[in-house]
Design an enzyme around this catalytic site. Sequence first.
Site, PDB file in Angstrom:
ATOM      1  N   ASP A 103       0.865  -1.162   0.000  1.00  0.00           N
ATOM      2  CA  ASP A 103       0.000   0.000   0.000  1.00  0.00           C
ATOM      3  C   ASP A 103       0.911   1.224   0.000  1.00  0.00           C
ATOM      4  O   ASP A 103       1.805   1.327   0.838  1.00  0.00           O
ATOM      5  CB  ASP A 103      -0.849  -0.021   1.281  1.00  0.00           C
ATOM      6  CG  ASP A 103      -2.246   0.495   1.058  1.00  0.00           C
ATOM      7  OD1 ASP A 103      -2.366   1.584   0.477  1.00  0.00           O
ATOM      8  OD2 ASP A 103      -3.206  -0.170   1.486  1.00  0.00           O
ATOM      9  N   ASP A 205      -3.063   4.654  -2.500  1.00  0.00           N
ATOM     10  CA  ASP A 205      -4.155   5.181  -1.688  1.00  0.00           C
ATOM     11  C   ASP A 205      -4.711   6.476  -2.295  1.00  0.00           C
ATOM     12  O   ASP A 205      -3.940   7.318  -2.764  1.00  0.00           O
ATOM     13  CB  ASP A 205      -3.586   5.466  -0.286  1.00  0.00           C
ATOM     14  CG  ASP A 205      -4.647   5.724   0.754  1.00  0.00           C
ATOM     15  OD1 ASP A 205      -5.402   4.798   1.067  1.00  0.00           O
ATOM     16  OD2 ASP A 205      -4.715   6.863   1.261  1.00  0.00           O
ATOM     17  N   GLU A 268      -6.534   3.380  -5.941  1.00  0.00           N
ATOM     18  CA  GLU A 268      -7.805   3.445  -5.211  1.00  0.00           C
ATOM     19  C   GLU A 268      -8.530   4.702  -5.686  1.00  0.00           C
ATOM     20  O   GLU A 268      -8.055   5.819  -5.454  1.00  0.00           O
ATOM     21  CB  GLU A 268      -7.579   3.530  -3.701  1.00  0.00           C
ATOM     22  CG  GLU A 268      -8.898   3.484  -2.942  1.00  0.00           C
ATOM     23  CD  GLU A 268      -8.889   4.198  -1.591  1.00  0.00           C
ATOM     24  OE1 GLU A 268      -9.786   3.923  -0.772  1.00  0.00           O
ATOM     25  OE2 GLU A 268      -8.002   5.048  -1.350  1.00  0.00           O
ATOM     26  N   HIS A 329     -11.312  -2.862   3.471  1.00  0.00           N
ATOM     27  CA  HIS A 329     -11.223  -2.465   4.885  1.00  0.00           C
ATOM     28  C   HIS A 329     -11.956  -1.157   5.191  1.00  0.00           C
ATOM     29  O   HIS A 329     -11.983  -0.731   6.340  1.00  0.00           O
ATOM     30  CB  HIS A 329      -9.746  -2.330   5.271  1.00  0.00           C
ATOM     31  CG  HIS A 329      -9.067  -1.221   4.530  1.00  0.00           C
ATOM     32  ND1 HIS A 329      -8.879  -1.223   3.165  1.00  0.00           N
ATOM     33  CD2 HIS A 329      -8.565  -0.041   4.956  1.00  0.00           C
ATOM     34  CE1 HIS A 329      -8.296  -0.113   2.792  1.00  0.00           C
ATOM     35  NE2 HIS A 329      -8.092   0.634   3.862  1.00  0.00           N
ATOM     36  N   ASP A 330     -12.493  -0.510   4.163  1.00  0.00           N
ATOM     37  CA  ASP A 330     -13.233   0.742   4.386  1.00  0.00           C
ATOM     38  C   ASP A 330     -14.745   0.556   4.252  1.00  0.00           C
ATOM     39  O   ASP A 330     -15.495   1.517   4.422  1.00  0.00           O
ATOM     40  CB  ASP A 330     -12.806   1.799   3.345  1.00  0.00           C
ATOM     41  CG  ASP A 330     -11.355   2.195   3.486  1.00  0.00           C
ATOM     42  OD1 ASP A 330     -10.859   2.236   4.633  1.00  0.00           O
ATOM     43  OD2 ASP A 330     -10.715   2.464   2.456  1.00  0.00           O
TER      44      ASP A 330
HETATM   45  C1  GLC Z   1      -8.014   5.264   1.849  1.00  0.00           C
HETATM   46  C2  GLC Z   1      -7.830   4.078   2.769  1.00  0.00           C
HETATM   47  C3  GLC Z   1      -8.483   4.376   4.077  1.00  0.00           C
HETATM   48  C4  GLC Z   1      -7.813   5.589   4.682  1.00  0.00           C
HETATM   49  C5  GLC Z   1      -7.855   6.762   3.724  1.00  0.00           C
HETATM   50  C6  GLC Z   1      -6.913   7.843   4.142  1.00  0.00           C
HETATM   51  O1  GLC Z   1      -9.331   5.456   1.513  1.00  0.00           O
HETATM   52  O2  GLC Z   1      -8.317   2.928   2.168  1.00  0.00           O
HETATM   53  O3  GLC Z   1      -8.439   3.298   4.950  1.00  0.00           O
HETATM   54  O4  GLC Z   1      -8.438   5.929   5.884  1.00  0.00           O
HETATM   55  O5  GLC Z   1      -7.453   6.400   2.427  1.00  0.00           O
HETATM   56  O6  GLC Z   1      -5.596   7.427   3.959  1.00  0.00           O
END
Ligand code: GLC
Length: 536
Positions: A103, A205, A268, A329-330
């Site tokens: 990541d 991310d 992402e 995970h979100d």
């Molecule tokens: C992304 C991650 C998330 C995090 C956010 C800020 O969306 O998947 O878990 O809180 O970025 O880094």
Amino acid sequence: MDKPINQYAWWQKGIIYQVYPRSFQDSNNDGIGDLQGIIQRLDHLQWLGIPALWISPIYPSPMADFGYDIADYTGIDPIFGNMDDFDELLTELHNRDMKLILDLVPNHTSNQHPWFIESKSSIDNPKRDWYIWHDPLPDGSPPNNWLSVFGGPAWEWDENSKQFYYHAFLKEQPDLNWRNEEVKQAMMDVIRFWLKKGVDGFRVDVMWHMIKDKQFRDNPVNKDYENHMADYEKLLPVYSTDQPMVHDIVREMRAVLDEFGNRLLIGEIYLPVHKLVTYYGHENKGAHLPFNFLLLGLPWDASVISSVIDEYEGALPENGWPNWVLDNHDQSRITSRVGFMQAKVAVILLLTLRGTPTIYYGDEIGMRDVPIPFNEVMDPQGLNMPGKNLSRDPARTPMQWDDSLYAGFSGSRPWLRIDKSYARENVAIQKNKPFSMLTLYHKLIALRQSEPTLMVGDYKPVYSNNQMIAYIRHAEGSSRFLIVLNMSHRPCYFKPQHEVFTGQVVAATIPELEDMRIDGDINLSGDEGIIIKLDN
Ligand code: GLC
């Protein structure tokens, strides 16, 4: 399929499995998962047939956002182990012919990162411009109306230098200024550091956040906002995200990966399809896989899902490789969104659509969102907006390995509570049950990875209505498959119009359907789905 199977990249043929390291396996009994823990469980992943792991951040971090607030991009947080553990994990994976995807969080650092500490120290510090600092408006208020994803304004006042800094997420996660050339070079060096070690790729991310409007214009009001939604959704982030220049950065990241060859760049990106596909970049020189989250937010309705699959397939640029995700995970786990029986239908969909699937740890045993009592909530998103049920903790609970105390995850009380059903629903128990979710995942993965058609073949929609969806996967010189999924709880009937399908069911939501011969019409009970290997 327009070329021999061996000419496809590993990530096109592969399956990605997301590990949330805090919750996968604890090896030192501090209640938090770690790298040695992941190593201990590689046998499970290998048995399951997983070719590639993506692990959420493991870098040194104050953990304000559980690792997504990074204080050192080239180290390992002691909670997860050390660099030797990391090297061992990478070697162990490569020995098993598995890949490792890290990541990368380039949009923001921790406020404890030395870069930010320097930047904050004074207005004329050489690193001042590495972050997004701005004077207040004449009346002392923040430069514009931008909101933080995690609630409240996105601007934090610094009394010392009398300026605000911008943070799309927590105030402990200041955004880097990607318009600054030195920032860009520093992050490209981070990428090279890990690629030199042999890492196989990155999941970047919040890729679409990296560049913001140069003029810092106010975001417009979202007229569709409703009270149950996150505060952030009160505005449409049209000036704070998805700015054209972001594509230059993605292209540069990709170029660094290409220096090494055979590496994967995932982004992402939560955007509508027509914007999402622009992240493949001009001539596919952007992200290899802009994460496709379409299945995540839509109602579980066969007609909606089938048209969205077509919309996505139709929007992909030539040679843009598709990918599919059910949860992460979100987000809420798939089992909690659609129920246990439909989660079986969902995984057949995930593993038979065209494109690279990503599986979230625990989904292979049908783990559910676990209710976390208010006084145990850990996730800042949940803590900052209480009462809206926005905490991401429920989908991050420890993996359920067996029926021992703490589910085989740890020898001591875990950082988040474990599902009360763990003694019944765990890897050890499900492994020997023909009806279990794990058995289904195992079979589907084996089937997909042994059939070139399912790995890389073409997708053709056949039929859909408000209950069911049917499609074909085909590839020249390989078997043809018909997939029929009942996305409702009632029986459904499929009367093919243009072709009489004959073949044999090779995998299904329940074992009773397996090996069944198909000859023409297909009737399914509620929640059933089948994969048919066609005779021709
Ligand atoms: C992304 C991650 C998330 C995090 C956010 C800020 O969306 O998947 O878990 O809180 O970025 O880094």
